[in-house]
Design a protein around this motif. Structure first.
Motif, PDB file in Angstrom:
ATOM      1  N   VAL A   1      -7.591   3.558   1.967  1.00 45.22           N
ATOM      2  CA  VAL A   1      -8.652   4.415   1.417  1.00 45.22           C
ATOM      3  C   VAL A   1      -8.763   4.206  -0.095  1.00 45.22           C
ATOM      4  O   VAL A   1      -7.812   4.482  -0.827  1.00 45.22           O
ATOM      5  N   PRO A   2      -9.877   3.697  -0.575  1.00 46.75           N
ATOM      6  CA  PRO A   2     -10.032   3.501  -2.021  1.00 46.75           C
ATOM      7  C   PRO A   2      -9.822   4.811  -2.783  1.00 46.75           C
ATOM      8  O   PRO A   2     -10.066   5.901  -2.253  1.00 46.75           O
ATOM      9  N   ASN A   3      -9.376   4.676  -4.025  1.00 46.78           N
ATOM     10  CA  ASN A   3      -9.117   5.797  -4.936  1.00 46.78           C
ATOM     11  C   ASN A   3      -7.839   6.567  -4.617  1.00 46.78           C
ATOM     12  O   ASN A   3      -7.421   7.406  -5.412  1.00 46.78           O
ATOM     13  N   MET A   4      -7.211   6.314  -3.476  1.00 50.01           N
ATOM     14  CA  MET A   4      -6.030   7.097  -3.075  1.00 50.01           C
ATOM     15  C   MET A   4      -4.775   6.580  -3.767  1.00 50.01           C
ATOM     16  O   MET A   4      -4.549   5.377  -3.852  1.00 50.01           O
ATOM     17  N   THR A   5      -3.959   7.489  -4.260  1.00 51.73           N
ATOM     18  CA  THR A   5      -2.621   7.169  -4.788  1.00 51.73           C
ATOM     19  C   THR A   5      -1.596   7.683  -3.785  1.00 51.73           C
ATOM     20  O   THR A   5      -1.723   8.802  -3.313  1.00 51.73           O
TER      21      THR A   5
ATOM     22  N   PHE B   1       5.815   3.994  -5.600  1.00 50.89           N
ATOM     23  CA  PHE B   1       4.372   3.982  -5.329  1.00 50.89           C
ATOM     24  C   PHE B   1       4.028   2.914  -4.308  1.00 50.89           C
ATOM     25  O   PHE B   1       4.250   1.722  -4.550  1.00 50.89           O
ATOM     26  N   VAL B   2       3.483   3.352  -3.185  1.00 49.88           N
ATOM     27  CA  VAL B   2       2.960   2.389  -2.219  1.00 49.88           C
ATOM     28  C   VAL B   2       1.594   1.903  -2.710  1.00 49.88           C
ATOM     29  O   VAL B   2       1.222   0.760  -2.537  1.00 49.88           O
ATOM     30  N   LYS B   3       0.867   2.826  -3.350  1.00 48.71           N
ATOM     31  CA  LYS B   3      -0.448   2.491  -3.926  1.00 48.71           C
ATOM     32  C   LYS B   3      -0.634   3.357  -5.168  1.00 48.71           C
ATOM     33  O   LYS B   3      -0.527   4.582  -5.051  1.00 48.71           O
ATOM     34  N   PRO B   4      -0.861   2.762  -6.316  1.00 41.40           N
ATOM     35  CA  PRO B   4      -0.839   1.336  -6.620  1.00 41.40           C
ATOM     36  C   PRO B   4       0.586   0.789  -6.619  1.00 41.40           C
ATOM     37  O   PRO B   4       1.499   1.432  -7.169  1.00 41.40           O
ATOM     38  N   LEU B   5       0.759  -0.352  -5.980  1.00 38.91           N
ATOM     39  CA  LEU B   5       2.063  -1.017  -5.882  1.00 38.91           C
ATOM     40  C   LEU B   5       2.409  -1.640  -7.237  1.00 38.91           C
ATOM     41  O   LEU B   5       1.531  -2.093  -7.965  1.00 38.91           O
ATOM     42  N   ASP B   6       3.700  -1.692  -7.547  1.00 38.44           N
ATOM     43  CA  ASP B   6       4.144  -2.331  -8.802  1.00 38.44           C
ATOM     44  C   ASP B   6       4.147  -3.847  -8.574  1.00 38.44           C
ATOM     45  O   ASP B   6       5.195  -4.480  -8.359  1.00 38.44           O
ATOM     46  N   LYS B   7       2.961  -4.429  -8.627  1.00 41.65           N
ATOM     47  CA  LYS B   7       2.801  -5.828  -8.219  1.00 41.65           C
ATOM     48  C   LYS B   7       3.562  -6.785  -9.126  1.00 41.65           C
ATOM     49  O   LYS B   7       4.117  -7.790  -8.673  1.00 41.65           O
ATOM     50  N   ASN B   8       3.605  -6.497 -10.403  1.00 41.99           N
ATOM     51  CA  ASN B   8       4.311  -7.397 -11.337  1.00 41.99           C
ATOM     52  C   ASN B   8       5.781  -7.504 -10.950  1.00 41.99           C
ATOM     53  O   ASN B   8       6.342  -8.592 -10.877  1.00 41.99           O
ATOM     54  N   LEU B   9       6.391  -6.351 -10.634  1.00 39.47           N
ATOM     55  CA  LEU B   9       7.809  -6.376 -10.267  1.00 39.47           C
ATOM     56  C   LEU B   9       8.003  -7.134  -8.963  1.00 39.47           C
ATOM     57  O   LEU B   9       8.936  -7.928  -8.813  1.00 39.47           O
ATOM     58  N   VAL B  10       7.088  -6.914  -8.004  1.00 36.95           N
ATOM     59  CA  VAL B  10       7.197  -7.610  -6.712  1.00 36.95           C
ATOM     60  C   VAL B  10       7.117  -9.122  -6.920  1.00 36.95           C
ATOM     61  O   VAL B  10       7.957  -9.886  -6.435  1.00 36.95           O
ATOM     62  N   ILE B  11       6.131  -9.555  -7.672  1.00 37.25           N
ATOM     63  CA  ILE B  11       5.920 -10.997  -7.879  1.00 37.25           C
ATOM     64  C   ILE B  11       7.078 -11.604  -8.668  1.00 37.25           C
ATOM     65  O   ILE B  11       7.666 -12.621  -8.270  1.00 37.25           O
ATOM     66  N   ASP B  12       7.476 -10.968  -9.762  1.00 36.62           N
ATOM     67  CA  ASP B  12       8.572 -11.515 -10.579  1.00 36.62           C
ATOM     68  C   ASP B  12       9.850 -11.628  -9.741  1.00 36.62           C
ATOM     69  O   ASP B  12      10.570 -12.622  -9.823  1.00 36.62           O
ATOM     70  N   THR B  13      10.101 -10.627  -8.911  1.00 42.56           N
ATOM     71  CA  THR B  13      11.338 -10.627  -8.114  1.00 42.56           C
ATOM     72  C   THR B  13      11.274 -11.690  -7.025  1.00 42.56           C
ATOM     73  O   THR B  13      12.207 -12.459  -6.813  1.00 42.56           O
TER      74      THR B  13
ATOM     75  N   GLY C   1       2.087  -0.636   6.308  1.00 42.96           N
ATOM     76  CA  GLY C   1       2.964   0.153   5.444  1.00 42.96           C
ATOM     77  C   GLY C   1       3.249  -0.502   4.106  1.00 42.96           C
ATOM     78  O   GLY C   1       2.531  -1.417   3.665  1.00 42.96           O
ATOM     79  N   MET C   2       4.335  -0.061   3.475  1.00 45.01           N
ATOM     80  CA  MET C   2       4.702  -0.573   2.144  1.00 45.01           C
ATOM     81  C   MET C   2       5.067  -2.047   2.224  1.00 45.01           C
ATOM     82  O   MET C   2       4.684  -2.845   1.366  1.00 45.01           O
ATOM     83  N   GLY C   3       5.751  -2.430   3.299  1.00 43.04           N
ATOM     84  CA  GLY C   3       6.111  -3.840   3.466  1.00 43.04           C
ATOM     85  C   GLY C   3       4.877  -4.708   3.579  1.00 43.04           C
ATOM     86  O   GLY C   3       4.797  -5.806   3.013  1.00 43.04           O
ATOM     87  N   SER C   4       3.874  -4.216   4.281  1.00 40.91           N
ATOM     88  CA  SER C   4       2.602  -4.948   4.398  1.00 40.91           C
ATOM     89  C   SER C   4       1.955  -5.102   3.026  1.00 40.91           C
ATOM     90  O   SER C   4       1.421  -6.153   2.690  1.00 40.91           O
ATOM     91  N   ALA C   5       2.039  -4.039   2.236  1.00 36.93           N
ATOM     92  CA  ALA C   5       1.450  -4.086   0.889  1.00 36.93           C
ATOM     93  C   ALA C   5       2.116  -5.171   0.058  1.00 36.93           C
ATOM     94  O   ALA C   5       1.460  -5.928  -0.666  1.00 36.93           O
ATOM     95  N   ILE C   6       3.443  -5.283   0.198  1.00 38.11           N
ATOM     96  CA  ILE C   6       4.187  -6.316  -0.543  1.00 38.11           C
ATOM     97  C   ILE C   6       3.806  -7.700  -0.048  1.00 38.11           C
ATOM     98  O   ILE C   6       3.559  -8.624  -0.847  1.00 38.11           O
ATOM     99  N   LEU C   7       3.677  -7.884   1.249  1.00 36.06           N
ATOM    100  CA  LEU C   7       3.252  -9.187   1.785  1.00 36.06           C
ATOM    101  C   LEU C   7       1.867  -9.562   1.257  1.00 36.06           C
ATOM    102  O   LEU C   7       1.626 -10.697   0.831  1.00 36.06           O
ATOM    103  N   GLU C   8       0.955  -8.582   1.274  1.00 38.26           N
ATOM    104  CA  GLU C   8      -0.413  -8.840   0.794  1.00 38.26           C
ATOM    105  C   GLU C   8      -0.369  -9.258  -0.676  1.00 38.26           C
ATOM    106  O   GLU C   8      -1.036 -10.189  -1.098  1.00 38.26           O
TER     107      GLU C   8
END
Ligand SMILES: Cc1ncc(C[n+]2csc(CCOP(=O)(O)OP(=O)(O)O)c2C)c(N)n1
Ligand SMILES: CC(=O)[C@@H](O)[C@H](O)COP(=O)(O)O
Ligand SMILES: [Mg+2]
Length: 627
Positions: free
Chosen positions: A435-439, A533-545, A562-569
């Motif tokens: 859902v857009p706008n959702m945290t 945070f599942v959304k917005p995900l801390d993408k920088n940390l995910v990618i760097d790690t 879920g959160m794992g899917s968010a990380i895969l995406e």
């Protein structure tokens, strides 16, 4: 008193061999059995004591399973289970592999419909009635719905449809003036007036007698008189509300008077078209503590653990918004018939004018919050994860498209245990993340929950703070000293260089224990991240790690979406190749059982995390050797 009649009861047909005196004795035995059994296993209690006579009469008058009996919510179906050959199942009630706490079609032919969420019985029963008509059968169909469940919108939708169809259907309204707490709403007041004001009911009979005696007079006057009669009948005939829906109203009848019940059900059986029988019962009937405190005995009270050092997440949530509301008049708390369960009683006590129990009406609650938010309020809807499923369109259409600052306090997020498939808080991340706008955020403990509540109130849009059923250690610090968490930022709680464990919520503690084992027993240095945070995900940390080590994601939520899917995406979108193992709830419904037993079945254990870390480490090493 030895339990004799109940012991010999294997199937409901046997009830037809008992006379009324024996049925009354059987009712006593059933109450004794329920007190003895449920006090040992836990489970729903007051509602079952309230339907002993009703259930006996139903199975005496009707012929289950040919006649269909559909229970609403189903928490009051223990007597039904007792009468349909499942007495032995009560020793394992709601335990892993044991008997379910609600009717389940795969448990008995007498369980016509799987329930657990409220307000579904009339819709389901109507479907069964229409199927009967199409097949030109003549069985009876009965829905048993409580006054609380009747506050659910879909119950009204079903009454409206049934009245329009005019098909044969018996709806039994089990009115005990209680939901889990005292029932709420105008309909409840309407029913209570009828219950509590004998003159109100007597007037109905007097007026009808008077109207019958009035002499027939000239046409004009007669027509006027007819309109007057209808007006008076509308004023005093209590069933008008239901008769407006096309139902023949019967009652109110004492739901504990077995003789009256047997006669009324036999009469109702002869009627055609939609019929509503209004019963007056007492939640907890026959057990003084439950009669005196029906809310506390909705389920058998869990034993207090002496001096508790912990608080429930619900209590922490409720106290936090109560404290914040002292200095923020915009905060309004909303519940859908779950004030105690969601910890809002503390808020209600201090801010009664800003606390609303809307009844079992999650859709309305959500859009009610949206309306509040358009006027600058900060509504907080405290709702079990599973019950928020009811309001998915309202979350999207009324809250998120308009980007309104509604906070969803999503309680019972994760495995709730004993209530089983209908109640596990498995899907909220999956259905909210799109859902857009959702945290979406989840704390690792009670202290972080307080921080996240404060954070959510700073977000000018919809937010969801999810937290589990159960307790957490929590500091009793002043709300003023509680610091929000930085939005969209995860927290590295343990450095490591070989494998990263991305854990959500209380799974962080399991991940830390697994990291210790990995280090001490496998010389594997694990980095542990509190995702927050599942959304917005801390993408920088995910990618760097992920660029330097394999990952394990750990969440007590549906893997799909879920959160794992968010990380895969995130990794795919960033073209980062990494070995990832996801731990979470598989693509099946999780049955009843203790949370510990259930977590084992899905690998959400310390050992499960260790094995997952070893497997991704092995895969990464093997891949590195090939490259
Ligand atoms: C959609 C939904 N929201 C909330 C609940 C939680 N809940 C379970 S039983 C109950 C009260 C039901 O009241 P009523 O239908 O009058 O039955 P009683 O317990 O009084 O017999 C509630 C709110 C639920 N099961 N389903
Ligand atoms: C039947 C129903 O839906 C509620 O009684 C629910 O079982 C309460 O769950 P908790 O015990 O987690 O509050
Ligand atoms: Mg009730």
């Amino acid at each position: 008193m030895s339990i004799t009649l109940l012991e010999h009861l294997k199937e409901p047909q046997q009830l037809k061999t008992l006379d009324t005196a024996q049925l009354i004795r059987l009712a006593e035995e059933i109450r004794m059995f329920l007190v003895d059994s449920v006090s040992k296993t836990g489970g729903h209690f007051g509602a079952n004591l309230g339907v002993v006579e009703l259930t006996l009469a139903l199975h005496r008058v009707f012929n289950s399973p040919t006649d269909k009996i559909v229970w609403d919510v189903g928490h009051q179906a223990y007597v039904h289970k007792l009468l349909t050959g499942r007495r032995e199942g009560f020793a394992s009630l709601r335990q892993f592999g044991g008997m379910a706490g609600f009717p389940r079609r795969n448990e008995s032919v007498h369980d016509q419909f799987g329930v657990g969420h409220a307000s579904t019985s009339i819709s389901a029963a109507l479907g069964m009635a229409v199927a009967r008509d199409i097949e030109k059968k003549d069985n009876h169909v009965v829905a048993v719905i409580g006054d609380g469940a009747l506050t659910g919108g879909m119950a009204m939708e079903a009454l409206n449809h049934a009245g329009d169809l005019g098909t044969n259907l018996l709806v039994i309204l089990n009115d005990n003036e209680m939901s889990i707490s005292a029932n709420v709403g105008a309909l409840s007041s309407y029913l209570t007036k009828l219950r509590s004001d004998p003159t109100y009911a007597r007037t109905k009979a007097d007026v009808e007698q008077l109207l019958r005696k009035l002499p027939a007079i000239g046409n004009r006057l007669t027509n006027t008189l007819e309109r007057l009669k209808d007006g008076m009948r509308t004023m005093v005939v209590p069933g008008q509300f239901f008769e407006a829906f096309g139902f023949r109203y019967l009652g109110p009848v004492d739901g504990h008077d077995l003789r009256a019940l047997l006669k009324t059900l036999e009469d109702a059986k002869q009627l055609t078209g939609p019929v509503l029988l209004h019963l007056i019962t007492q939640k907890g009937k026959g057990y003084a503590s439950a009669e005196n405190a029906p809310d506390k005995f909705h389920a058998w009270p869990s034993q207090s653990k002496g001096e508790k050092k912990t608080k429930s997440y619900s209590q922490i949530f409720g106290e936090t918004i109560r404290d914040l509301a002292r200095t923020d008049n915009r905060i309004v708390a909303v519940s859908a018939a779950m004030l105690p369960g969601t910890g809002l009683t503390a808020f209600q006590a201090e801010h009664p004018n800003r606390c609303f129990d809307v009844g079992i009406a999650e859709q309305h609650a959500t859009t009610f919050c949206a309306g509040l938010a358009t006027q600058g309020m900060r509504p907080v809807f405290a709702v079990y994860s599973t019950f928020l499923q009811r309001a998915y369109d309202q979350v999207i259409h009324d809250v998120s498209i308009q980007n309104l600052p509604v906070m969803f306090g999503i309680d019972r997020a994760g495995l709730v245990g004993a209530d089983g498939e209908t109640h596990q808080g498995a899907f909220d991340i999956s259905f909210l993340r799109t859902v857009p706008n959702m945290t979406i955020m989840m704390p690792r403990n009670g202290d972080e929950l307080k921080r996240m509540v404060k954070t959510a109130l700073t977000i000018d849009g919809p937010s969801a703070v999810r937290y589990p059923r159960g307790d957490s250690l929590v500091e009793d610090n002043l709300i003023e000293d509680v610091q929000p968490v930085p939005i969209g930022r995860a927290e590295v709680v343990r450095e490591g260089s070989h494998v990263a464990l991305f854990a959500l919520g209380p799974m962080v503690d399991l991940a830390l224990k697994a990291a210790d084992i990995l280090f001490n027993e496998h010389a594997l240095d694990a980095k542990v991240i509190n995702v927050r945070f599942v959304k917005p995900l801390d993408k920088n940390l995910v990618i760097d790690t992920a660029q330097v080590m394999p990952l394990v994601t750990i969440e007590e939520a549906a893997l799909m979406g879920g959160m794992g899917s968010a990380i895969l995406e995130c990794l795919v979108d960033a073209s980062v190749a990494a070995d990832v193992k996801r731990l979470g709830l598989p693509d099946r419904f999780i049955p009843h059982g203790s949370p510990a037993d259930l977590l084992k079945t899905v690998g959400l254990t310390v050992e499960g995390i260790v094995q997952a870390a070893l497997s991704v480490d092995h895969r990464t090493n093997a891949r590195r050797q090939v490259n």
